[in-house]
Design an enzyme around this catalytic site. Structure first.
Site, mmCIF file in Angstrom:
data_model
loop_
_atom_site.group_PDB
_atom_site.id
_atom_site.type_symbol
_atom_site.label_atom_id
_atom_site.label_comp_id
_atom_site.label_asym_id
_atom_site.label_seq_id
_atom_site.Cartn_x
_atom_site.Cartn_y
_atom_site.Cartn_z
ATOM 1 N N ASP A 97 0.846 -1.192 0.000
ATOM 2 C CA ASP A 97 0.000 0.000 0.000
ATOM 3 C C ASP A 97 0.888 1.250 0.000
ATOM 4 O OD1 ASP A 97 -2.328 1.540 0.159
ATOM 5 O OD2 ASP A 97 -2.364 1.479 2.351
ATOM 6 N N ARG A 276 -6.771 -0.329 13.473
ATOM 7 C CA ARG A 276 -5.945 0.314 14.499
ATOM 8 C C ARG A 276 -6.781 0.624 15.741
ATOM 9 N NH1 ARG A 276 -1.948 4.697 11.495
ATOM 10 N NH2 ARG A 276 -1.518 3.507 9.601
#
Length: 385
Positions: A97, A276
């Site tokens: 990414d 996260r």
């Protein structure tokens, strides 16, 4: 089975659903992500960001990662994906990414990635085309898929940052596909990086429709990607703040909007922040429920970092005391470390499961062509790309 990204996105495009692409930064996260995709019979598209490779290469101040750090980390991430996914019944992609430059993409491919993104969106158009084309010329002979980016997304994610967005021009997108030969293109249509996307963010579906219609009309065989698409679940944000966190102005993209674009031409939806948040919430809860772990010789420093960085929600900021476990899955015989990794895994599964279902990839594992990188390389060669 590990496959190139093109095979997974081809199935998504044909099936009119979107493939969730989820960022991972630890062996335990990779294990959990593959397991939940297996449970839901979904293809798995796991992503290691450029700086995630640096972190997984042992660079705890990962924003200063060197190319050598990224090479080590890419191999560590790919090795973990192979361990849990190579013999899996579902197709698994490991994708870079936001590759920062050509060398970052090469490092990921050498490490074992089956797909890479080169982000030249901040460059002048012709330079972006040239850079993306160079990555394609390196990757396709190895059977590795390539994603480019056109248009600029506002927000912050690792070392990707911009104050304002620049929407993608549909005609320029066609030109970009043709000149670069890339497999997929990340477009700008209203999403933003990070957890602070702005309240009531609106996606410009008409941009997606226009690009997709132009692609069909011009016989361009590629796929569209939505970056900055985390939903930022408020129940998780509220739980973190209730335990002393200091997260403010946190807003994501509504799931309903993402489901809508999944049916009008977006084939891949990137999600990072949700994982996260869920992992950080779970770690905080662990020390609330089991206060004796605050002084653990193994994970007590994790608690100290959680307390010291109340406005942070990136697990990489807190897991540095257990890097051998993060990078290699070692020391799991230590009961405290095993408990910590269990809550990390549960957080990943909680974040991913509803999105896999809502984006529509569940049950589609068998729809993906089981093609190897070697076979894909031959296909690229015959097509002249």
């Amino acid at each position: 089975m590990l496959v190139p990204m093109r095979a997974v996105l081809q199935a998504a495009d044909k099936g009119k659903y979107a493939q969730g692409a989820f960022n991972v930064n630890a062996v335990s996260q990779i294990k959990a992500a593959i397991e939940i995709h297996e449970t839901l019979r979904s293809p798995a598209l796991l992503q290691g960001a450029d700086l995630a490779n640096g972190f997984m290469g042992g660079r705890t101040d990962f924003k200063n990662s060197t190319l050598e750090d990224k090479e080590r980390g890419a191999k560590n991430i790919a090795d973990a994906v192979k361990k849990y996914g190579e013999n899996s019944d579902i197709p698994v992609v490991i994708h870079l990414d936001h590759g920062k430059n050509f060398d970052s993409c090469v490092a990921a491919i050498k490490g074992g990635y089956t797909s890479v993104m080169i982000d030249g969106s901040s460059l002048p158009y012709e330079q972006n085309v040239e850079l993306t084309r160079e990555v394609v010329k390196y990757a396709h002979p190895l059977g590795v898929s390539v994603e480019g980016e056109l248009g600029v997304l506002a927000g912050v994610e690792d070392d990707v940052a911009a104050e304002t967005s620049t929407y993608t021009n549909p005609l320029q997108a066609i030109d970009f596909f043709r000149k670069t030969g890339c497999d997929a293109l990340a477009i700008s249509y209203g999403t933003q990086h990070g957890a602070n996307k702005g309240k009531d963010a609106k996606l410009r579906k008409e941009i997606v429709y226009a690009i997709k219609e132009c692609m069909i009309h011009e016989h361009v065989n590629g796929f569209l990607v939505s970056h900055g698409s985390s939903t930022v679940p408020m129940y998780i944000v509220n739980a973190i703040n209730a335990m002393g966190g200091q997260l403010t102005n946190t807003y994501g993209i509504s799931v309903d909007q993402l489901v809508a674009v999944a049916s009008c031409g977006i084939n891949k939806i990137n999600v990072d922040t949700d994982l996260r948040l869920a992992v950080t919430r779970n770690m905080k809860e662990l020390f609330v429920k089991r206060p004796e772990l605050k002084t653990s010789a193994s994970i007590g420093e994790v608690y100290e970092l959680l307390e010291a960085k109340k406005a942070d929600f990136d697990p990489r900021s807190f897991l540095t005391p257990v890097m051998d476990t993060v990078m290699y899955g070692k020391n799991m015989e230590d009961e405290d470390i095993a408990v910590l990794m269990a809550v990390v895994e549960n957080g990943v599964k909680e974040a991913l499961a509803p999105l896999i279902v809502k984006f529509g990839s569940y049950g589609h594992a068998d729809d993906v062509e089981k093609i190897t990188l070697e076979q894909m390389a031959e296909r690229y060669k015959k097509a002249g790309i």
